[in-house]
Scaffold this active site. Sequence first.
Site, PDB file in Angstrom:
ATOM      1  N   LYS A  16     -17.406  16.352  32.221  1.00 30.55           N
ATOM      2  CA  LYS A  16     -17.529  15.351  31.115  1.00 30.55           C
ATOM      3  C   LYS A  16     -18.949  14.775  31.094  1.00 30.55           C
ATOM      4  O   LYS A  16     -19.308  14.673  30.026  1.00 30.55           O
ATOM      5  CB  LYS A  16     -16.422  14.228  31.183  1.00 30.55           C
ATOM      6  N   ARG A  91      -7.307   7.228  29.235  1.00 35.43           N
ATOM      7  CA  ARG A  91      -6.983   8.149  30.358  1.00 35.43           C
ATOM      8  C   ARG A  91      -5.474   8.122  30.459  1.00 35.43           C
ATOM      9  O   ARG A  91      -5.004   8.535  31.453  1.00 35.43           O
ATOM     10  CB  ARG A  91      -7.541   7.544  31.629  1.00 35.43           C
ATOM     11  N   ARG A 130     -20.568  17.199  44.352  1.00 41.15           N
ATOM     12  CA  ARG A 130     -21.364  16.608  43.326  1.00 41.15           C
ATOM     13  C   ARG A 130     -22.229  15.288  44.130  1.00 41.15           C
ATOM     14  O   ARG A 130     -21.800  14.830  45.056  1.00 41.15           O
ATOM     15  CB  ARG A 130     -20.286  15.758  42.355  1.00 41.15           C
ATOM     16  N   ARG A 163     -20.642  10.195  45.798  1.00 33.00           N
ATOM     17  CA  ARG A 163     -19.707   9.039  45.378  1.00 33.00           C
ATOM     18  C   ARG A 163     -18.497   8.869  46.539  1.00 33.00           C
ATOM     19  O   ARG A 163     -17.959   9.955  46.941  1.00 33.00           O
ATOM     20  CB  ARG A 163     -19.076   9.129  44.147  1.00 33.00           C
ATOM     21  N   ARG A 174      -6.743  11.291  42.935  1.00 33.39           N
ATOM     22  CA  ARG A 174      -7.144  11.714  41.375  1.00 33.39           C
ATOM     23  C   ARG A 174      -6.798  12.754  40.409  1.00 33.39           C
ATOM     24  O   ARG A 174      -6.519  12.628  39.385  1.00 33.39           O
ATOM     25  CB  ARG A 174      -9.087  11.304  41.206  1.00 33.39           C
TER      26      ARG A 174
END
Length: 225
Positions: A16, A91, A130, A163, A174
């Site tokens: 996204k 969400r 990431r 992160r 998540r």
Amino acid sequence: MEFNNLVIVGPPGAGKGTQAKTLAKNRNIPHLSTGDLLREHRRQKTELGKRASSYMDAGDLVPDSLILQMLEERLQRPDCVQGFLLDGFPRTLAQAEELRKMLERQSRSLSRAIILEIAEEILVGRLSRRRVCPTCGSVYHLDTKPPIEAGLCDDDASQLIHRPDDHEEVILNRLKVYRQQTRPVIGYYHRHRLAIAVDASAPIEDVTRLIHEGLEERALVASRV
Ligand code: ADP
Ligand code: AMP
């Protein structure tokens, strides 16, 4: 102009943020990531940032009472007049309805919902590898989109970060939260005939092209009716 009120929906790691950055730049609209807005509050140590912190660390959703006001205020800023691209919101079904009402209060409506479709098996690898730039928000991946110089942002040379919620146990929570609370949002946008579904497992540039084609196609159909 009406076609530029956009949301991008998909599981964590679907791409996204990566796609939103390009799309927002091409369309000259702001990219509003609720995750980025919350992280900024956290950095600034605002009351909201402090209250959101524990939810974010655990990979749980921050309560609507904290998110909605922040978002409504952001959408009223002048840079959103020509449109916006929301990433990470809505969400939940409740957030999708709140967004509809919020836009209605501002005499606007959503133009399209870009849905990134991808098999869950791919996501852990995308998220755990990431790396992000804390300064400009650029997104990298150690294998599929490495920075030119290891550990540094191509755009501003900031030290890239991993992160804290991109570690495996938080990622798994998540994904669970996504399955239980966010996935129904896709059906909601299909029912409202706003959804453009795109195969997000393709290489980054291909996904960008598919989104572009989907938006063009819908714009063409709309202009014919
Ligand atoms: P999201 O915002 O949906 O959580 P990101 O845009 O941050 O996802 O992408 C998650 C990770 O996957 C990043 O490391 C990014 O570089 C990488 N990535 C994004 N899109 C693709 C793709 N199409 N193919 C391979 N890797 C991708
Ligand atoms: P993201 O950057 O989109 O992966 O979001 C990071 C974290 O911020 C999430 O795990 C949530 O804790 C929180 N968050 C972001 N957007 C929302 C939202 N729309 N509703 C609730 N929590 C959110």
